[in-house]
Motif scaffolding. Structure first.
Motif, short mmCIF file in Angstrom:
data_model
loop_
_atom_site.label_atom_id
_atom_site.label_comp_id
_atom_site.label_asym_id
_atom_site.label_seq_id
_atom_site.Cartn_x
_atom_site.Cartn_y
_atom_site.Cartn_z
N ALA A 193 0.82 -1.34 0.03
CA ALA A 193 -0.01 0.03 -0.11
C ALA A 193 0.87 1.47 0.01
N VAL A 194 1.79 1.24 0.80
CA VAL A 194 2.71 2.52 0.87
C VAL A 194 3.67 2.70 -0.49
N GLN A 195 3.67 1.70 -1.16
CA GLN A 195 4.53 1.68 -2.32
C GLN A 195 3.58 2.25 -3.47
N GLU A 196 2.32 1.95 -3.49
CA GLU A 196 1.16 2.29 -4.35
C GLU A 196 0.73 3.70 -4.21
N ILE A 197 0.85 4.31 -3.01
CA ILE A 197 0.44 5.49 -2.76
C ILE A 197 1.63 6.59 -3.08
N ALA A 198 2.93 6.18 -3.10
CA ALA A 198 3.72 7.00 -3.53
C ALA A 198 4.23 6.80 -4.86
N MET A 199 3.48 5.85 -5.55
CA MET A 199 3.81 5.78 -7.08
C MET A 199 2.75 6.71 -7.63
N PRO A 200 3.12 7.51 -8.62
CA PRO A 200 2.30 8.51 -9.25
C PRO A 200 1.15 7.80 -10.20
N GLU A 201 1.11 6.55 -10.50
CA GLU A 201 0.37 5.88 -11.31
C GLU A 201 -0.15 4.73 -10.46
N GLY A 202 -0.06 4.78 -9.29
CA GLY A 202 -0.26 3.63 -8.44
C GLY A 202 -1.81 3.51 -8.24
N GLU A 203 -2.04 2.15 -7.36
CA GLU A 203 -3.47 1.74 -6.97
C GLU A 203 -4.06 2.72 -5.90
N ARG A 204 -5.32 2.97 -5.93
CA ARG A 204 -5.58 3.88 -4.68
C ARG A 204 -7.01 3.01 -4.10
N ASN A 205 -6.98 1.63 -4.35
CA ASN A 205 -8.09 1.09 -3.72
C ASN A 205 -7.49 -0.22 -2.81
N PHE A 206 -7.44 -0.30 -1.70
CA PHE A 206 -6.83 -1.05 -0.83
C PHE A 206 -7.63 -2.05 -0.05
N TYR A 207 -8.82 -2.43 -0.84
CA TYR A 207 -9.83 -3.22 -0.17
C TYR A 207 -9.03 -4.77 -0.85
N TRP A 208 -8.41 -5.52 -0.08
CA TRP A 208 -7.58 -6.58 -0.59
C TRP A 208 -8.22 -8.01 0.08
N LEU A 209 -8.69 -8.03 1.13
CA LEU A 209 -8.88 -9.08 2.28
C LEU A 209 -9.78 -10.21 1.40
N ASP A 210 -10.90 -9.65 0.82
CA ASP A 210 -11.71 -10.67 0.29
C ASP A 210 -11.25 -11.29 -0.82
N ASN A 211 -10.44 -10.74 -1.69
CA ASN A 211 -9.67 -11.60 -2.84
C ASN A 211 -8.46 -12.29 -1.92
N LEU A 212 -7.95 -11.93 -1.15
CA LEU A 212 -6.85 -12.75 -0.61
C LEU A 212 -7.40 -14.26 -0.06
N LYS A 213 -8.49 -13.98 0.64
CA LYS A 213 -9.39 -15.15 1.09
C LYS A 213 -9.78 -16.12 -0.06
N ASP A 214 -10.08 -15.55 -1.19
CA ASP A 214 -10.54 -16.00 -2.27
C ASP A 214 -9.51 -16.84 -3.16
N LEU A 215 -8.18 -16.18 -3.02
CA LEU A 215 -6.81 -16.95 -3.49
C LEU A 215 -6.54 -18.28 -2.57
N ARG A 216 -6.79 -17.86 -1.36
CA ARG A 216 -6.28 -18.94 -0.39
C ARG A 216 -7.26 -20.32 -0.49
N GLN A 217 -8.42 -19.88 -1.08
CA GLN A 217 -9.34 -21.07 -1.04
C GLN A 217 -9.10 -21.71 -2.52
N LYS A 218 -8.66 -21.25 -3.61
CA LYS A 218 -8.64 -21.76 -5.09
C LYS A 218 -7.23 -22.01 -5.51
N ILE A 219 -6.30 -21.35 -4.78
CA ILE A 219 -4.69 -21.57 -5.36
C ILE A 219 -4.18 -23.01 -5.14
#
Length: 337
Positions: A151-177
């Motif tokens: 998140a810190v890298q993204e906020i410092a990156m001029p073209e970086g991500e600004r949406n940090f809602y990641w937990l649900d996708n992380l849980k989905d990754l854990r279930q399927k990977i």
């Protein structure tokens, strides 16, 4: 060259620009007590271990660096060769670029081609969908998957991500990977609350990646027309983050500012299962060549075995029990955290 590939090239250039070989960090504030009568001998067998079901020569590995550009193809080719010759694991840089630029696959795949039987770890960001992640794993024949939280890298990156809602996708990754997942920071340290949250979500292996080494806030700030240099010092020290992971009783990798075999040894004494090294090895490669990096890693293996010997240790499994103490400044942070 695309914007994403250009950014990958700039990261390599800026990592080299800001690299400080003798940079002080939290490892300097950890002191391991050595017996004057160790009753041991130097034996390379004492540092051998397994990673993801494969035997490796040492518990330290080449951590995530690059991929997705012409220069990173050259770097990953060399790293794959070195990893094979020294029998240590290799983690690649973020492959999330492949979701939009599949033509960049060769810059990652070259590492597997150079090291077909070794431990190879793929790397993605926290918003990569499970189907995309599994495709990357399959293409690279990866043994494990790092999911980086940056998140810190993204906020410092001029073209970086600004949406940090990641937990649900992380849980989905854990279930399927289908391979083990490593939750990884990128130089700002995993905090106790995040480790606890992800442990409850079923994640079992973490890379604390604390501050003290490569600073991606500094790197992105150099690319940013705005001055966000105030972000450079907000990271959690590697040692503090490692102790937080140990307190949560999870398996963890120590990385962030590892400069030499003594730092590796201290990381293992803190309870780390493995120790990851990125920029130290990258700069050795960029300033010399793959043969010099190979020699450096072989020397590190020999020196780590020597450290186990002079500290009276016969195996990696007992290192976390070695008595140690901390400088007051670091002890104060540990107690507050």
């Amino acid at each position: 060259m695309t914007i994403r590939s250009k950014r990958k090239e700039e990261h390599l250039q800026l990592a080299q620009k800001f690299y400080q070989k003798e940079k002080m960090n939290s490892f300097d504030q950890v002191h391991v007590i050595r017996p004057a009568l160790p009753e041991t001998e130097v034996d390379l067998a004492t540092i051998k271990t397994t990673m993801f079901g494969k035997k490796v020569a040492a518990p330290f590995f080449i951590n995530a660096m690059t991929g997705g550009s012409a220069k990173s193809y050259i770097v990953n080719k060399a790293l794959g060769q070195v990893a094979r010759r020294t029998n240590i694991a290799l983690a690649l840089g973020s492959a999330s670029i492949l979701n939009k630029e599949p033509e960049q696959l060769d810059s990652f795949l070259i590492a597997r081609e150079e090291n077909p039987d070794g431990v190879l770890i793929a790397n993605i960001n926290g918003k990569t969908l499970p189907e995309q992640a599994q495709k990357i794993i399959t293409e690279l024949n990866a043994d494990a998957l790092q999911v980086h939280l940056n998140a810190v890298q993204e906020i410092a990156m001029p073209e970086g991500e600004r949406n940090f809602y990641w937990l649900d996708n992380l849980k989905d990754l854990r279930q399927k990977i289908t391979v083990p997942i490593i939750i990884k920071e990128v130089g700002f340290g995993l905090d106790p609350k995040t480790i606890c949250t992800l442990k409850k979500a079923g994640f079992k292996l973490f890379d604390v990646a604390g501050s003290g080494g490569t600073n991606f806030a500094q790197i992105e700030n150099a690319r940013n027309p705005k001055d966000l240099s105030y972000l450079n010092d907000i990271g959690l020290p590697t040692v503090v983050s490692a102790l937080a992971a140990a307190k949560q009783q999870v398996e963890f990798i120590v990385s962030g500012g590892v400069r030499n075999p003594l730092d590796v040894f201290k990381g293992l004494c803190l309870g780390g299962k493995y120790v990851g090294i990125s920029n130290q090895f990258l700069q050795t490669l960029l300033n010399h060549d793959e043969e010099y990096l190979q020699k450096t890693i072989v020397n590190w293996q020999q020196e780590l075995a020597g450290l186990l010997a002079i500290y009276g240790q016969h195996s990696l499994s007992d290192l976390s029990n070695i008595p140690k103490y901390y400088d007051l400044e670091l002890k104060n942070i540990i107690e507050q955290i």
